[in-house]
Scaffold this active site. Structure first.
Site, PDB file in Angstrom:
ATOM      1  N   TYR A   1       0.820  -1.201   0.000  1.00 15.98           N
ATOM      2  CA  TYR A   1       0.000   0.000   0.000  1.00 15.98           C
ATOM      3  C   TYR A   1       0.862   1.263   0.000  1.00 15.98           C
ATOM      4  O   TYR A   1       0.449   2.272  -0.534  1.00 15.98           O
ATOM      5  CB  TYR A   1      -0.964   0.001   1.177  1.00 15.98           C
ATOM      6  N   GLN A  36     -15.304   1.536  -6.406  1.00 18.48           N
ATOM      7  CA  GLN A  36     -14.561   0.405  -5.855  1.00 18.48           C
ATOM      8  C   GLN A  36     -13.070   0.725  -5.813  1.00 18.48           C
ATOM      9  O   GLN A  36     -12.299  -0.010  -5.208  1.00 18.48           O
ATOM     10  CB  GLN A  36     -14.795  -0.843  -6.704  1.00 18.48           C
ATOM     11  N   HIS A  61     -14.511   0.476  -0.910  1.00 24.80           N
ATOM     12  CA  HIS A  61     -13.371  -0.375  -0.564  1.00 24.80           C
ATOM     13  C   HIS A  61     -12.287   0.385   0.186  1.00 24.80           C
ATOM     14  O   HIS A  61     -11.172  -0.104   0.318  1.00 24.80           O
ATOM     15  CB  HIS A  61     -12.796  -1.035  -1.815  1.00 24.80           C
ATOM     16  N   SER A 129     -15.826  -5.382 -14.033  1.00 29.66           N
ATOM     17  CA  SER A 129     -16.154  -6.711 -14.563  1.00 29.66           C
ATOM     18  C   SER A 129     -17.566  -7.133 -14.191  1.00 29.66           C
ATOM     19  O   SER A 129     -18.163  -7.972 -14.860  1.00 29.66           O
ATOM     20  CB  SER A 129     -15.165  -7.748 -14.019  1.00 29.66           C
TER      21      SER A 129
END
Length: 182
Positions: A1, A36, A61, A129
């Site tokens: 991260y 997201q 998220h 997706s």
């Protein structure tokens, strides 16, 4: 991260981010943007554009530029590197962790997202997706509320048949044109 956080300085919002910010500036009703993505590109695109009181941005998220205390749950801005044992300033027994939803954790703000879906008139799924839940189920919730549903993606997804319409090609090209026509 830490590497991803540092990379944010090297990227800028693209035309799709800016088109959504322009839409938020001119939209007269409620507009909920659920992302997201854990980057800050939507935040930066909207920073330069005044949005109406009906606009909200939800990072389901989490966000790379924030950290969360493991003991208290307190979230704070954190633009620099974060060590696994970073002591929390919010609780003596806590450490700070990235404010990111990891596999097996429940996405953030689900009640707000579900409420927005239940009131939606229009649902756009952009650049995903459509295969990972719970986000993959959002289109069905919006349809159940009577919303028009549109998939905007490079190419049709496996869930294409659930959408009323589809717009295909790079989002930086197709989304600004689609939103200009709204």
């Amino acid at each position: 991260y830490n590497a991803r956080r540092r990379q944010l300085a090297e990227v800028v919002p693209n035309p799709a981010h800016r088109a959504l910010a322009d839409l938020a500036a001119r939209w007269q009703g409620r507009l909920t943007l659920v992302t997201q993505n854990v980057d800050d590109l939507h935040d930066r695109a909207h920073a330069d554009v005044p949005t109406g009181p009906g606009f909200s941005l939800i990072h389901m998220h989490g966000e790379l530029l924030k950290a969360r205390c493991t003991a208290s749950g307190t979230v704070c801005g954190w633009p620099g590197d974060l060590t696994p044992a970073e002591p929390s300033p919010f609780h003596p027994a806590g450490v700070l962790r990235p404010h990111i939803v990891w596999f097996g954790e429940i996405p953030l703000e689900m009640p707000r997202i579900e409420a927005a879906l239940a009131q939606a008139d229009l649902f756009l799924s952009i650049g995903t997706s459509g295969a990972v839940y719970p986000a993959a189920g959002f289109v069905r919730a919006a349809r159940a509320a009577g919303a028009r549903t549109v998939e905007i993606n490079l190419e049709p997804t496996k869930g294409r048949g659930v959408f009323d319409d589809g717009v295909y090609g790079p989002a930086g090209e197709t989304l600004p044109a689609f939103l200009a026509d709204l």
